[in-house]
Structure formats: C-alpha cells, structure tokens
Design an enzyme around this catalytic site. Structure first.
Site, PDB file in Angstrom:
ATOM      1  N   HIS A 101       0.960  -1.219   0.206  1.00 59.87           N
ATOM      2  CA  HIS A 101       0.022   0.061  -0.019  1.00 59.87           C
ATOM      3  C   HIS A 101       0.902   1.095   0.021  1.00 59.87           C
ATOM      4  CE1 HIS A 101      -3.197   3.043   1.231  1.00 59.87           C
ATOM      5  NE2 HIS A 101      -3.934   2.174   0.704  1.00 59.87           N
ATOM      6  N   ASP A 145      -7.965  -5.214  -0.457  1.00 62.23           N
ATOM      7  CA  ASP A 145      -8.425  -6.070  -1.463  1.00 62.23           C
ATOM      8  C   ASP A 145      -8.192  -7.659  -1.235  1.00 62.23           C
ATOM      9  OD1 ASP A 145      -9.527  -4.068  -3.137  1.00 62.23           O
ATOM     10  OD2 ASP A 145      -7.626  -3.552  -3.743  1.00 62.23           O
TER      11      ASP A 145
END
Ligand code: CMC
Length: 374
Positions: free
Chosen positions: A256, A307
C-alpha cells in the site's frame, strides 16, 4: 520554477489538498468516527449518510434517506436496454463506466456538481446497473430491488436472484463500509481533479471509475482471486509464492502507498472471510491465504491491503470475479461524491507542475530539409 524544487514521484507523501471527510492518521476515520466501529455496528446506509451529510443520521433521517434511495434507484429503461446492446465480451467495469456516463443524459440538469440528490441517485442506481448487466450477460431476467432489503442485501439478491442469509448480508455490509472512503486515493483524487475544472459530477464519477479499474487500485480485488485460483492446494502455495517473487511479479492485494505495516481494514474483513469459509465447511482457500500472508510478511515485509480479504469474501458469497471491482464502485461512489461536493465548495483548479526531463533548444528544420532517411 527551479529544477531543484522538491519532487515526489507518484506524489508519494505529498499533501495535495484539505479534507474534512476522512483521515488515515491514527487509524482510519470517516468524519471523526473510527471505521472499525462503523464496520462493527453501523449499516452501509448510515455510513453513506455520514459521508454525504457530514453527520450520522437520526432514526427519522435514516428512514427518509432509505426511502430516497429506493426512489432514486430507478434506472431509465433506455439505459438498461442500451447496456444489453453492448457486446457480451465487454467486462462489467467497462460497461458500468459507460452506463454511469449514459445516466447523465437522463438527468435534467447534469451540470450541477454540489448536489447531494445526484449522489443519492447514483448510490441507488449503481447496484441496479451492476446486477442488470451481470444478469443480461448470463441470460437471466433483470430483477427489481426488494424494499425490505438493505443495499448490501439487495446487491446480493439482484445479482444472484437469492435472498442472502443474515450473515451474508452483514458480511457484504461490512465490506461496503470498509470500501466507502479512503482520503486522497487515486480514484478520489481523479474525481477531485475533474471537479476542480468545474466539470460535472457524472464526469468526475466516470473518471473515478476509470481510475479505480486499474489493477494497482480497485482492480486488484479481481486479480487477487485470479492469483489464488492458480494455487490448487496448500502444498503448492509456498512454491507458487517463490516462483512469483523470482520473476519479480506483483502479489495482488499486498502493499500500500500509505500503510507500510498493514491495512487495518484488511484485518477487520479477514474475520468475516474465516467465518464464511467455516460455515461453508471448506476452509482450503483460507489456509492457502494464511500461508501466502505469512510468506509475504516474513520473506518480503509485505502486508495485505483491503483487496486481499475482499476477493475471498465475494468468492464465498458466490459472486463472479468480474463483479468484484464494480462492487467496490457501489460503495466508493459515496466517498467520491463527498469529495466532489467538498472540492466544488472550496475549489481551486488542481494543476501541478512537471519536472522536465526532455530535450531543449533544438533547431527547427522545415519538413523538406529534414533528414528523410528514417
Ligand atoms: N508484490 C510484490 N512486490 C511489491 C508489492 C506487491 N504487491 N507491493 C510493493 N512491492 C515492492 C515494490 O515493487 C517495490 O520494490 P522495489 O523497491 O524493488 O522497486 C517495494 O515493494 C516498495 O514498494 P512501495 O514503494 O511500497 O510501493 P508503492 O507505494 O509504489 O505501490 C502499490 C503501492 C499498492 C501500488 C503496490 O504495493 C502494489 O502494486 N500492490 C499490488 C496491487 C494492489 O494490491 N493494489 C491495491 C492497493 S490498496 C487498495 C486499493 O486501492 O484498491
């Protein structure tokens, strides 16, 4: 501009504007409420209200809001019919992008940006578009939403044609809450850039859908499942991981830009994956996922983002992979619209500078005098 000016590739770490909608600092919060608490106890409708209005609703406000969403969910028959004419090989995200764009043509005033009514309408209409396209592709009858179901419940019902169990509806509700808003992520920033030119809300949402589709952003949830499906058994997981790393492949659903030690949203949703897998009596995928998580953390210092569990959650809910990123849209449209409205209210054109790395001061030669050898 001096070329010595600080430069941050990918705008990494750059504060590109102000917002009162959400913060990642000190744990993700929407308008000051910890997302962990919202996911535990609120409905997605309450969170959507919070994002669009800036405060949590009273019981009466929520009831009114839900009634508005049901009313707003009507999609012009022309748009549904138009979707049916799009070739069947075209993916769900592409059709959703086109269909949201088409909705603008049935809005009497598509140019107004700071209008919560438009946001509410899109929130009601997007689940209908997603399910209609899916069912058209399958050759199934397009269904109408059920008034007594939540947005989460209706999404599952409209797609599968079956009413979800209470826990399935809760799991979908939690995933929608976690996906709803995330500060200046790529798609939200895209929506703000479009809004900053004084373009309209539909255009900003269409551009945001386009940005979300990419596999480095929302499109990752579909790629997560496609990668997991390459691993047939727990025995193969370690080998699969090492092979991917050896060829410098991307492990989808990991890493991320901001969270370098794990995405707190992923932790919340993982619990729902485990419970859904256990209730199905088949925990093979969870065991494989656990193994990949351990290897990614220990061997590469990589942690899951949202996700990663979302893909498994949607799989356990019996949904086709092609629907995963559209489901992200059904939720994130609330965050996008909140940012579009905020940007419009405090607008300044977003127009950064570039660090030039090209050639300079070349001598122009008329076409006839140019070297013709190439
Ligand atoms: N798999 C393998 N290597 C990775 C991954 C990954 N998922 N993520 C980061 N790295 C590597 C990266 O290649 C870089 O290596 P090197 O130093 O050798 O060039 C190193 O780790 C550091 O990367 P970073 O600077 O932390 O990454 P970034 O901030 O530029 O990119 C990212 C963030 C999300 C684009 C990236 O982690 C990625 O591509 N992840 C996979 C796609 C994904 O899951 N996207 C969803 C993002 S979060 C939720 C959402 O938006 O939907």
């Amino acid at each position: 501009m001096s070329q010595a000016q600080p430069y941050f590739p990918g705008l990494d770490g750059v504060l590109a504007g102000e917002t009162a909608i959400s913060t990642i600092e000190g744990g993700l919060q929407y308008f000051g409420y910890a997302v962990r608490d919202l996911a535990e106890d609120a409905s997605f409708e309450e969170v959507a209200y919070l994002l669009l209005h800036g405060n949590l609703p009273t019981e009466e406000q929520l009831a009114d809001f839900e009634a508005v969403l049901i009313e707003a969910s009507h999609v012009p028959a022309e748009v549904i019919d138009f979707m049916a004419t799009i070739p069947l090989h075209v993916g769900e995200m592409d059709v959703l992008r086109t269909a949201v764009s088409a909705l603008a043509h049935w809005d009497e005033d598509p140019t107004e940006t700071s209008d919560i009514t438009k946001a509410e309408r899109l929130l009601g209409q997007i689940p209908i578009l997603i399910a209609a396209r899916y069912r058209q592709r399958q050759g199934f009858r397009v269904l109408r939403p059920q008034q007594d179901l939540s947005i989460a419940g209706n999404l599952l019902y409209l797609i599968t044609g079956e009413e979800p169990s209470e826990f399935q509806e809760k799991a979908m509700n939690v995933s929608l809450i976690l996906y709803a808003e995330h500060e200046f992520n790529a798609s939200t920033f895209t929506a703000r850039v479009v809004t900053s030119t004084k373009s309209d809300l539909y255009s900003a949402v269409v551009a945001a859908i386009a940005a979300l589709k990419g596999p480095l952003h929302g499109g990752a949830n579909e790629q997560v499942l496609r990668q997991l499906q390459q691993i047939d058994s727990l025995d193969e997981a370690e080998n699969w991981f090492h092979q991917l790393m050896a060829k410098k492949g991307l492990l989808m659903g990991f890493g991320h830009r901001v969270y370098k030690e794990g995405d707190p949203r992923a932790v919340v949703l993982k619990d729902y994956c485990v419970r859904l897998a256990e209730s199905s009596g088949n925990t093979r995928l969870e065991e494989i996922a656990e193994c990949i998580e351990r290897l990614a953390r220990d061997k590469r210092g990589l942690y899951p983002n949202l996700d990663w569990p979302s893909a498994r959650l949607y799989y356990y809910l019996g949904l086709d992979v092609d629907l995963y990123t559209p489901l992200f849209v059904a939720s994130r449209v609330t965050g996008w619209c909140a940012h579009i409205i905020e940007q419009a209210a405090h607008n300044r054109l977003i127009r950064p500078r570039a660090k030039y790395i090209g050639k300079s001061d070349l001598t122009f030669e008329p076409l006839s005098e140019r070297d013709q050898s190439e």
